[in-house]
Design an enzyme around this catalytic site. Structure first.
Site, PDB file in Angstrom:
ATOM      1  N   CYS A  91       0.743  -1.222  -0.028  1.00 51.62           N
ATOM      2  CA  CYS A  91      -0.042   0.215  -0.091  1.00 51.62           C
ATOM      3  C   CYS A  91       0.793   1.276  -0.017  1.00 51.62           C
ATOM      4  O   CYS A  91       0.279   2.412  -0.297  1.00 51.62           O
ATOM      5  CB  CYS A  91      -0.912  -0.095   1.035  1.00 51.62           C
ATOM      6  SG  CYS A  91      -2.095  -1.428   1.166  1.00 51.62           S
ATOM      7  N   HIS A 359      -9.043   3.430  -2.222  1.00 52.96           N
ATOM      8  CA  HIS A 359      -7.580   3.400  -2.167  1.00 52.96           C
ATOM      9  C   HIS A 359      -6.908   2.451  -3.308  1.00 52.96           C
ATOM     10  O   HIS A 359      -6.677   1.098  -3.221  1.00 52.96           O
ATOM     11  CB  HIS A 359      -7.434   2.348  -0.843  1.00 52.96           C
ATOM     12  CG  HIS A 359      -6.155   2.110  -0.218  1.00 52.96           C
ATOM     13  ND1 HIS A 359      -4.956   2.530  -0.749  1.00 52.96           N
ATOM     14  CD2 HIS A 359      -5.772   1.068   0.376  1.00 52.96           C
ATOM     15  CE1 HIS A 359      -4.073   1.896  -0.340  1.00 52.96           C
ATOM     16  NE2 HIS A 359      -4.305   0.660   0.477  1.00 52.96           N
ATOM     17  N   CYS A 389      -0.300   2.508   6.642  1.00 59.68           N
ATOM     18  CA  CYS A 389       0.112   1.134   7.185  1.00 59.68           C
ATOM     19  C   CYS A 389       0.309   0.304   5.766  1.00 59.68           C
ATOM     20  O   CYS A 389      -0.110   0.576   4.707  1.00 59.68           O
ATOM     21  CB  CYS A 389      -1.050   0.588   7.849  1.00 59.68           C
ATOM     22  SG  CYS A 389      -2.735   0.405   6.981  1.00 59.68           S
TER      23      CYS A 389
END
Length: 403
Positions: A91, A359, A389
């Site tokens: 991510c 996202h 994160c």
């Protein structure tokens, strides 16, 4: 050490990562090339204007494989003398691309870079690359692997966050995102996506649900309870790792977790010489970057230790930061960050986040850096911190400072 400055930051709108999403017929290559063309035009980049394109994307298979970064350069109007580097830190891939470019400049390896990332989650499904930590029993058992949704619920259980708190944060994200769009706060950074005939396909984030209420969210079923409690029983794996927990409180669902979307983002980074050579004015200095490894089971707590690390490394305190962007992978991630640092929620994700707008894994890190810079300028603030994160237990952060 040479300063690394941000000269420009832009992104595409985020499309729903489904077959009925506006960007579903657009490939990662096409979306990347279109955004790179916009960066070239916006900044007058000619010839070998930058040292490299560093491009993050997470699921590097099929049309997103084969060094997508180099393919994007060749598909765009950038000069073919510019190489390309594809990277993957899950991510945080888009942020790591920016941080790596800044580190290269600070170390003297080139004057300018384009960095960012892309993810077309509606075309290349998350997890379709077969990550070893999830599919190889020798590693999964050693690391007490559980899916990210279970990890988010472990955070809620460990740190005492309720379903009501998570839902309230999600509703606030929707409200802030809607207000940001209504007031044109993203206008300077949005590059509309157009088809080959020049017709606009998408010019606005389409995942948002601005009318969402806590009552609406209260009707949704917890998304990860069944896989936790019944099959395959990941709650038992978690409680083997954390025997002080006698249950896992499943509070996350589609409404308080990040959305699956398509999108891309790019940042133009260079030293002072780069700006002068191209007639560009710097908007911010990248003051510090950091990354860290964390517990791979609870997995998503990385923003806390990496923020502690980046502040320590740069000789700063949490009070030195004016605004924060903490990726809303799940509501509990942001709740834990605010709890750990006692940060005023009004200074965190001012314009909403991934719960409201989605996202796109490889792009999000670059998106939130650009959003943070725009908001610092809008509020006439100086310093901001962006953090995410990361799967498998990691965290990444960037501190930027307006100039």
């Amino acid at each position: 050490m040479t300063d690394a400055f941000i000269y420009d930051a832009a992104r595409t709108p985020r499309g729903k990562g489904r077959k009925d999403g506006s960007l579903h017929e657009v490939t990662s290559l096409t979306l990347s090339a279109g955004l790179l063309n916009a960066m070239k035009e916006r900044n007058g980049l000619e010839g070998h204007a930058v040292e490299d394109l560093i491009w993050g994307n997470v699921t590097q298979v099929k049309e997103q494989g084969g060094c997508l970064a180099r393919s994007a350069v060749l598909a765009s109007d950038l000069d073919e003398s510019i190489p390309g580097l594809s990277i993957n830190r899950f991510c945080a891939s888009g942020m790591e691309a920016v941080n790596l470019a800044a580190n290269q400049i600070q170390g003297g390896a080139g004057n300018g870079y384009l960095a960012g990332g892309v993810e077309m989650m509606g075309r290349v499904a998350m997890g379709s690359d077969g990550a070893a930590i999830a599919v190889d029993p020798s590693l999964a058992m050693k690391s007490y692997f559980v899916p990210q949704g279970i990890s988010a619920d472990i955070i809620a259980t460990e740190y005492g966050f309720t379903r009501e708190e998570a839902d309230a944060l999600a509703v606030e994200s929707q409200k802030r995102a809607a207000k940001a769009w209504e007031e044109g706060r993203f206008d300077k950074s949005i590059v509309p996506v157009k088809d080959q005939n020049g017709l606009t396909i998408l010019d606005r984030d389409e995942y948002m649900r601005p009318g969402t209420t806590t009552e609406d969210l209260g009707k949704l079923k917890a998304s990860f309870q069944e896989m936790g409690e019944i099959m395959p029983g990941f709650d038992k794996v978690a409680m083997l790792k954390y025997p002080h927990l006698d249950h896992i409180n499943h509070i996350h669902h589609a409404g308080n977790s990040s959305g699956i979307v398509d999108g891309a983002a790019a940042v133009l980074i260079g030293n002072e010489e780069f700006g002068k050579a191209n007639g560009l004015t710097p908007r911010a200095r990248i003051r510090a970057t950091a990354k860290i490894g964390t517990d791979p089971t609870i997995m998503l707590t990385g923003p806390v230790p990496v923020t502690e690390k980046i502040l320590s490394d740069s000789g700063m305190s949490i009070g030195d930061i004016d605004l924060f962007e903490v990726n809303e992978a799940f509501a509990s991630v942001v709740l834990r960050f605010m709890q750990a640092f006692q940060v005023d929620p009004a200074r965190v994700n001012v314009n909403g986040g991934s719960i409201a707008m989605g996202h796109p894994l490889g792009a999000t890190g670059a998106i939130i850096i650009g959003t943070l810079l725009d908001e610092l300028e809008r509020q006439d603030k100086t310093t901001g911190l962006a953090t995410l994160c990361i799967a498998s237990g990691m965290g990444a952060a960037t501190i930027i400072e307006r100039v």
